[in-house]
Enzyme design. Structure first.
Site, PDB file in Angstrom:
ATOM      1  N   ASP A   1      -3.769  -4.342   0.380  1.00 40.38           N
ATOM      2  CA  ASP A   1      -2.378  -4.295  -0.090  1.00 40.38           C
ATOM      3  C   ASP A   1      -1.867  -2.857  -0.054  1.00 40.38           C
ATOM      4  O   ASP A   1      -0.665  -2.633  -0.150  1.00 40.38           O
ATOM      5  CB  ASP A   1      -2.287  -4.850  -1.516  1.00 40.38           C
TER       6      ASP A   1
ATOM      7  N   GLU B   1       1.224   5.408   3.107  1.00 41.65           N
ATOM      8  CA  GLU B   1       2.185   4.295   3.136  1.00 41.65           C
ATOM      9  C   GLU B   1       3.582   4.725   2.675  1.00 41.65           C
ATOM     10  O   GLU B   1       4.548   3.988   2.854  1.00 41.65           O
ATOM     11  CB  GLU B   1       1.675   3.141   2.264  1.00 41.65           C
TER      12      GLU B   1
ATOM     13  N   HIS C   1       1.965  -3.220  -0.279  1.00 38.35           N
ATOM     14  CA  HIS C   1       1.901  -2.751  -1.668  1.00 38.35           C
ATOM     15  C   HIS C   1       2.814  -3.590  -2.567  1.00 38.35           C
ATOM     16  O   HIS C   1       3.757  -3.070  -3.166  1.00 38.35           O
ATOM     17  CB  HIS C   1       2.297  -1.260  -1.747  1.00 38.35           C
TER      18      HIS C   1
ATOM     19  N   ARG D   1      -5.325   1.872  -4.518  1.00 41.97           N
ATOM     20  CA  ARG D   1      -4.614   2.958  -3.837  1.00 41.97           C
ATOM     21  C   ARG D   1      -5.230   3.183  -2.461  1.00 41.97           C
ATOM     22  O   ARG D   1      -6.463   3.189  -2.325  1.00 41.97           O
ATOM     23  CB  ARG D   1      -4.694   4.256  -4.648  1.00 41.97           C
TER      24      ARG D   1
END
Ligand code: NAI
Length: 327
Positions: free
Chosen positions: A256, A261, A293, A232
């Site tokens: 990622d 986001e 993500h 996260r």
């Protein structure tokens, strides 16, 4: 029985829904949009609805309940986007549809390898026919110590994946796992900061873990440390990471996930001016790989999630035990 599927993606989910719907004898209403007050009527006659990460407020759940909805399944692992208190009050059961850890674990290993082999720079060079070697020398995993933070489903699979590379592995979790101990040594977080050449994050975002990588912890790390985050964004203070990369303390990062986001990822925003400066700066560094993500995003994951979300509806409708119910 009938299930209304919201946020159904045309390009990868629709066909699977049709296939599994047939196999399970479920009539489907497939809607490409997220559930909202305007399209709640699509759920008329469906006891179950199948959603993605859209916010399920008390008002919306109430509107769905009026149409006969008694079961909401989210095609994700997390379900914090659903107001579970409200669902409980309304007598709506909430369920999720988790997928296996391998997609994310493979991806974490890929980001580790990309970071230590300077793959972003290599790809950029070959794309412009720059075949020089200066500045792209890599390191070998067998000579490195990897610190794995969070040894749940994904962290454990990363350790299993890495065990063939010959690297030394350190682990940290609030709870130790016997299986992990066969390949890695549990140490304190301080020891991870001090000893790890590579740190890979696999813990959930909680009050305790928020910004666990920040100015003070980066200062304790080895020079040139590689940081990989497939967990996260909020686990890392982006400002501190940027400062660490600018000073050279952090040698590379594979991200990622990043802070803030939401409303960016999974949308085409190429013509927009975005208000996430940290993301823009991080993306611009030659030694930082940023992806949107998507570590989870494999054929296996989509198939599992679509199938299990519908299986849960079927079990619910038949009043049978349902392993996916969460509230
Ligand atoms: P899990 O629940 O199986 O394991 C999490 C582990 O973290 C547990 O062992 C727990 O004890 C530990 N933990 C909790 N708080 C901690 C702390 N403060 N410090 C250290 N360890 C702590 O979860 P799973 O499935 O392995 O997921 C790990 C992470 O990956 C989560 O953050 C999840 O949100 C993220 N994730 C990311 C995806 C992506 O596409 N990038 C997809 C799926 C999950």
């Amino acid at each position: 029985m009938k299930v209304t599927v919201y946020s159904c993606r045309e390009f990868d989910e629709k066909e699977l829904f049709i296939q599994y719907g047939k196999e399970l004898g479920i009539e489907l209403v497939l809607c490409p949009d997220a559930p909202c007050m305007e399209n709640a009527a699509l759920a008329e006659g469906s006891e179950c609805i199948d959603i993605l990460t859209s916010k399920m407020t008390e008002e919306l759940l109430g509107a769905l309940k009026e149409r006969g909805v008694r079961y909401v399944v989210t095609r994700t692992i997390g379900y914090d986007h659903i107001d579970r208190e409200a669902a409980k009050k309304l007598g709506i059961t909430v369920a999720n549809a988790p997928y296996g850890p391998h997609g994310v674990a493979d991806y974490a290993v890929m980001l580790i390898l990309m970071s230590i082999r300077k793959m972003k720079r290599i790809i950029e060079r070959t794309n412009i026919q720059d075949y020089t070697l200066q500045g792209i020398q890599g390191r070998e995993l067998k000579d490195m110590t990897v610190g794995v933070i969070g040894t749940g489903r994904i962290g454990r699979t990363v350790i299993h994946n890495l065990s063939g590379f010959g690297c030394r592995m350190l682990a940290y979790d609030l709870f130790e796992n016997e299986e992990v101990k066969k390949a890695a040594e549990y140490v304190t977080l301080e020891e991870i900061w001090k000893q790890a050449d590579i740190i890979t994050l696999h813990a959930p975002l909680t009050e305790d873990s928020f910004h666990m990588i920040g100015k003070d912890t980066i200062a304790q790390m080895k020079d040139g440390v590689v940081i990989v985050n497939t967990a996260r964004g909020g686990l890392i203070d982006s400002q501190a990471l940027i400062a660490g990369i600018e000073s050279g303390k952090v040698g590379a990062a594979g991200l990622d996930v990043v802070e803030n986001e939401f409303e960016l990822y999974y949308y085409d925003r190429k013509s927009d001016v975005l208000n996430n400066r940290e993301l823009a700066v991080l993306r611009g560094f030659p030694n930082v790989t940023v992806t949107h993500h998507m570590a989870f995003y494999t054929d296996e994951c989509v198939k599992t999630v679509v199938r299990d979300s519908l299986m849960g509806c079927r079990l619910f409708a038949e009043g049978r035990e349902n392993p996916w119910e969460v509230a």
